[in-house]
Design a protein around this motif. Structure first.
Motif, PDB file in Angstrom:
ATOM      1  N   HIS A 100      40.222-104.951  37.526  1.00 35.96           N
ATOM      2  CA  HIS A 100      40.884-106.231  37.778  1.00 35.96           C
ATOM      3  C   HIS A 100      41.766-106.608  36.588  1.00 35.96           C
ATOM      4  O   HIS A 100      42.921-107.034  36.755  1.00 35.96           O
ATOM      5  CB  HIS A 100      39.809-107.302  38.020  1.00 35.96           C
ATOM      6  CG  HIS A 100      40.295-108.710  37.903  1.00 35.96           C
ATOM      7  ND1 HIS A 100      41.023-109.336  38.888  1.00 35.96           N
ATOM      8  CD2 HIS A 100      40.164-109.609  36.897  1.00 35.96           C
ATOM      9  CE1 HIS A 100      41.316-110.563  38.499  1.00 35.96           C
ATOM     10  NE2 HIS A 100      40.814-110.757  37.294  1.00 35.96           N
ATOM     11  N   GLN A 101      41.228-106.406  35.385  1.00 32.53           N
ATOM     12  CA  GLN A 101      42.006-106.756  34.191  1.00 32.53           C
ATOM     13  C   GLN A 101      43.229-105.851  34.037  1.00 32.53           C
ATOM     14  O   GLN A 101      44.197-106.222  33.392  1.00 32.53           O
ATOM     15  CB  GLN A 101      41.109-106.698  32.950  1.00 32.53           C
ATOM     16  CG  GLN A 101      40.185-107.915  32.912  1.00 32.53           C
ATOM     17  CD  GLN A 101      39.085-107.825  31.872  1.00 32.53           C
ATOM     18  OE1 GLN A 101      38.747-106.744  31.406  1.00 32.53           O
ATOM     19  NE2 GLN A 101      38.513-108.963  31.520  1.00 32.53           N
ATOM     20  N   ALA A 102      43.134-104.666  34.655  1.00 31.73           N
ATOM     21  CA  ALA A 102      44.292-103.769  34.624  1.00 31.73           C
ATOM     22  C   ALA A 102      45.256-104.069  35.778  1.00 31.73           C
ATOM     23  O   ALA A 102      46.220-103.350  35.986  1.00 31.73           O
ATOM     24  CB  ALA A 102      43.831-102.326  34.690  1.00 31.73           C
ATOM     25  N   GLY A 103      44.962-105.113  36.533  1.00 32.44           N
ATOM     26  CA  GLY A 103      45.886-105.540  37.580  1.00 32.44           C
ATOM     27  C   GLY A 103      45.471-105.201  38.995  1.00 32.44           C
ATOM     28  O   GLY A 103      46.193-105.497  39.941  1.00 32.44           O
ATOM     29  N   GLY A 104      44.300-104.595  39.196  1.00 32.52           N
ATOM     30  CA  GLY A 104      43.853-104.241  40.543  1.00 32.52           C
ATOM     31  C   GLY A 104      43.327-105.452  41.314  1.00 32.52           C
ATOM     32  O   GLY A 104      42.860-106.420  40.714  1.00 32.52           O
ATOM     33  N   ASP A 105      43.408-105.373  42.633  1.00 36.61           N
ATOM     34  CA  ASP A 105      42.796-106.400  43.494  1.00 36.61           C
ATOM     35  C   ASP A 105      41.454-105.800  43.938  1.00 36.61           C
ATOM     36  O   ASP A 105      41.375-105.084  44.927  1.00 36.61           O
ATOM     37  CB  ASP A 105      43.714-106.675  44.684  1.00 36.61           C
ATOM     38  CG  ASP A 105      43.094-107.655  45.673  1.00 36.61           C
ATOM     39  OD1 ASP A 105      41.944-108.101  45.443  1.00 36.61           O
ATOM     40  OD2 ASP A 105      43.749-107.961  46.692  1.00 36.61           O
ATOM     41  N   VAL A 106      40.405-106.099  43.170  1.00 33.74           N
ATOM     42  CA  VAL A 106      39.120-105.429  43.347  1.00 33.74           C
ATOM     43  C   VAL A 106      38.097-106.389  43.933  1.00 33.74           C
ATOM     44  O   VAL A 106      37.980-107.534  43.478  1.00 33.74           O
ATOM     45  CB  VAL A 106      38.559-104.951  41.985  1.00 33.74           C
ATOM     46  CG1 VAL A 106      37.406-103.980  42.211  1.00 33.74           C
ATOM     47  CG2 VAL A 106      39.629-104.312  41.153  1.00 33.74           C
ATOM     48  N   ARG A 107      37.358-105.936  44.909  1.00 36.38           N
ATOM     49  CA  ARG A 107      36.240-106.728  45.433  1.00 36.38           C
ATOM     50  C   ARG A 107      35.004-105.843  45.454  1.00 36.38           C
ATOM     51  O   ARG A 107      35.116-104.639  45.700  1.00 36.38           O
ATOM     52  CB  ARG A 107      36.569-107.266  46.820  1.00 36.38           C
ATOM     53  CG  ARG A 107      37.897-108.037  46.744  1.00 36.38           C
ATOM     54  CD  ARG A 107      38.240-108.782  47.972  1.00 36.38           C
ATOM     55  NE  ARG A 107      39.578-109.361  47.813  1.00 36.38           N
ATOM     56  CZ  ARG A 107      40.142-110.204  48.649  1.00 36.38           C
ATOM     57  NH1 ARG A 107      39.487-110.567  49.730  1.00 36.38           N
ATOM     58  NH2 ARG A 107      41.337-110.682  48.437  1.00 36.38           N
ATOM     59  N   VAL A 108      33.875-106.478  45.209  1.00 31.50           N
ATOM     60  CA  VAL A 108      32.623-105.732  45.063  1.00 31.50           C
ATOM     61  C   VAL A 108      31.728-106.097  46.239  1.00 31.50           C
ATOM     62  O   VAL A 108      31.722-107.252  46.669  1.00 31.50           O
ATOM     63  CB  VAL A 108      31.925-106.136  43.734  1.00 31.50           C
ATOM     64  CG1 VAL A 108      30.595-105.416  43.570  1.00 31.50           C
ATOM     65  CG2 VAL A 108      32.838-105.856  42.550  1.00 31.50           C
ATOM     66  N   VAL A 109      30.963-105.133  46.741  1.00 30.06           N
ATOM     67  CA  VAL A 109      30.002-105.461  47.802  1.00 30.06           C
ATOM     68  C   VAL A 109      28.633-104.885  47.447  1.00 30.06           C
ATOM     69  O   VAL A 109      28.532-103.752  46.975  1.00 30.06           O
ATOM     70  CB  VAL A 109      30.499-104.990  49.195  1.00 30.06           C
ATOM     71  CG1 VAL A 109      30.795-103.502  49.245  1.00 30.06           C
ATOM     72  CG2 VAL A 109      29.484-105.372  50.289  1.00 30.06           C
TER      73      VAL A 109
END
Ligand code: ADP
Length: 530
Positions: free
Chosen positions: A54-63
């Motif tokens: 995320h800090q590198a710019g990704g749109d990350v979601r965790v499940v």
């Protein structure tokens, strides 16, 4: 083993994401995620890598599953979707990684996850009898989120699965024409999620997945094989372990498949969350310290000896082991070496761990046998793990195999010199204090190779001897270890590059605009496996 509470967990320092290229959408699936619930290194990785991405710019979601222990520690987790599958209905709750903008989806199926115990076992240490159903449900939820069947108007470019609990998802998705790319990371080949054949039909899995190229493994249904056979890319958590698991000694019966897919397999070393593991700002320890303020470490050592009932004094050398107590981790080697090791009156040993009941009992016996010299704490205790890292002089990691190993990476930052078996991530990261490396100033620890208590004893004695006889050289090792950097940002960049390789038809600047990728059938469905 009680699940870790979020209360008292170090706050993360918020950092703004910096997007160099258009964001990838990544769904990150794991059965344990720190600080929600943790039994081992998988949770550390699953709590830290998504944030680094995320800090590198990704749109990350965790499940992850909504275990009771997770829900008990959450104030607010609204329902964002309700999903009715043929076999079960579940809800998706939403929260965030604490102090971050990273969304976390919790799969809420109370009949499967609302119970005491760990994610995998009941309070007596037995695997839950319905683990196949529990993690098949988890995989159904992962699939629904991957295909946006949960109605969240978000569709990942990449699904990143971890370990056997998520293994069915890449197989199920491989049957879809429009799907995200899939990555499957192995954190430990020894945990495979193999169940009797009847489970296959009971789970209602598509018949075409039942073959020796698919989920069948010696007449059983294997969740890990499902991930290994069907994911587009396979990774593990150190380069050395990626090589090792293609060999029979380490492949746990799946080395043939891994050799067949070797061109899809790579190893990326785990990182360390230095917001959590840094003696300069660790809220769990009494006296902060760093490479230039080592007096603080001595204070923590005295305090630790007092807390655990060891004889107090700087001249004692404190060896520690923080680990699941299983065959893998080599505690039996430590116990076998103990009588010889303790012939040196200055040596003390601390063990923090839990796991195999027989090993727990044998370790407890050692503490009773050597009062004041051996201290044992059976159970999971995050705060104590930090205090031991800060107070001990050396950390033992005598693992028979070690996919990455995190405790020794932490110990290096705490100037707690690792004594490790030369395998997997331990071999990749610890530089042995041999003559050449000592002269070059690169030594950060001590290696041994044979899986014997004699080899461990020899390495530990080498370390203890140097500790007592050459304080200047010992400090040099501590400094070199403390300055090693295993930042998650570095691992995240490697994963980001790997994800992007999976989207070859997309130019990087169009990634944001594309919701789905139409993949060819996985290679093993068209090629025979070895
Ligand atoms: P693994 O994932 O194989 O158990 P790792 O070294 O990769 O081993 O990660 C272990 C993680 O679990 C580390 O964060 C370590 O501090 C933690 N840990 C292991 N046992 C305990 C325990 N009994 N109490 C607290 N933390 C523990």
């Amino acid at each position: 083993m009680p699940a870790k509470s979020i209360a008292g967990y170090p706050r993360r320092r918020a950092r703004k994401p910096h997007a160099k290229s258009p964001p990838l959408r990544i769904l990150f699936a794991a059965a344990e995620v720190q600080p929600f619930v943790k039994t081992g290194g998988l949770a550390d990785m699953a709590g830290a890598l998504p944030l680094a991405l995320h800090q590198a710019g990704g749109d990350v979601r965790v499940v992850l599953p909504a275990y009771r222990a997770v829900l008990q520690n959450l104030r607010d987790a609204p329902v964002v979707a309700t999903i009715m599958e043929t076999r079960h209905a579940f809800r998706i709750l939403q929260t965030r990684l604490p102090d971050t903008a990273v969304r976390v989806y919790l799969v809420d199926a109370p009949a499967l996850f609302d119970r005491a115990g760990t994610p995998y076992q009941d309070e007596r240490g037995h695997d839950w009898h319905d683990n196949p159903q529990r993690f098949a449900c988890f995989c159904d939820a992962i699939e629904a989120l991957s295909l946006d069947r949960a109605g969240l108007s978000w569709r990942p470019d990449v699904l990143h699965c971890n370990d056997w609990h998520t293994g069915l998802a890449p197989a199920r998705l491989a049957l879809q024409s429009q799907r995200p790319a899939t990555v499957f990371t192995v954190h430990n080949m020894a945990y495979q999620g193999n169940f009797p054949r009847e489970t296959f039909s009971a789970l209602g899995l598509p018949q075409q997945l039942w073959s020796s190229d698919g989920l069948e493994f010696h007449g059983m249904v294997s969740f890990i094989k499902s991930g290994l056979a069907f994911a587009d890319r396979l990774t593990t958590v150190s380069p050395a372990y990626a090589r090792e698991i293609t060999m029979p000694e380490y492949g746990c019966g799946l080395d043939g498949l891994l050799r067949h897919r070797a061109d899809r397999l790579s190893g990326t070393l785990n990182g360390v969350d230095y917001n959590v593991w840094d003696p300069r700002r660790d809220p769990f320890i009494d006296t902060p310290y760093g490479p230039d303020r080592l007096a603080g470490k001595r204070a923590n050592k005295l305090r630790l000896q007092e807390e655990l009932g060891l004889k107090q004094g700087r001249n004692f050398v404190v060896l520690a082991l923080i680990s699941r107590l299983t065959q893998q981790k080599g505690i039996d080697l430590v116990l076998a070496a103990l009588p010889e090791l303790l012939r040196d009156e200055t040596v003390q040993l601390i063990v923090l761990g839990s796991g195999d009941r027989g090993l727990e009992a044998a370790t407890g016996d050692a503490a009773r046998h050597y009062p004041g010299r051996v201290a044992v704490h059976i159970g999971h205790n995050e705060a104590l793990a930090h205090r031991i890292q800060a107070g001990a002089d050396m950390l033992l990691s005598p693992s028979r195999f070690e996919p990455c190993g995190l405790t020794h990476l932490y110990s290096m930052r705490y100037g707690t010199v690792p004594v490790v078996r030369n395998t997997g991530g331990l071999a990749d990261t610890v530089v042995d204090a041999n003559g050449e490396n000592l002269r070059a100033g690169t030594a950060t620890g001590f290696h041994f190779t044979d899986v014997t208590s004699a080899a461990l004893l020899k390495a530990a004695r080498r370390a203890v001897h140097l500790y007592h006889t050459d304080a200047r050289l010992w400090r040099r090792i501590m400094h070199a270890a403390m300055k090693r950097e295993f930042a998650w940002a570095h691992s995240a960049a490697t994963y980001d590059a790997l994800y992007r390789q999976l989207l070859p038809r997309l130019r990087p600047d169009t990634v944001r605009a594309v919701n789905t990728v139409d993949h060819a059938r996985p290679d093993h469905l068209t090629k025979p496996t070895s």
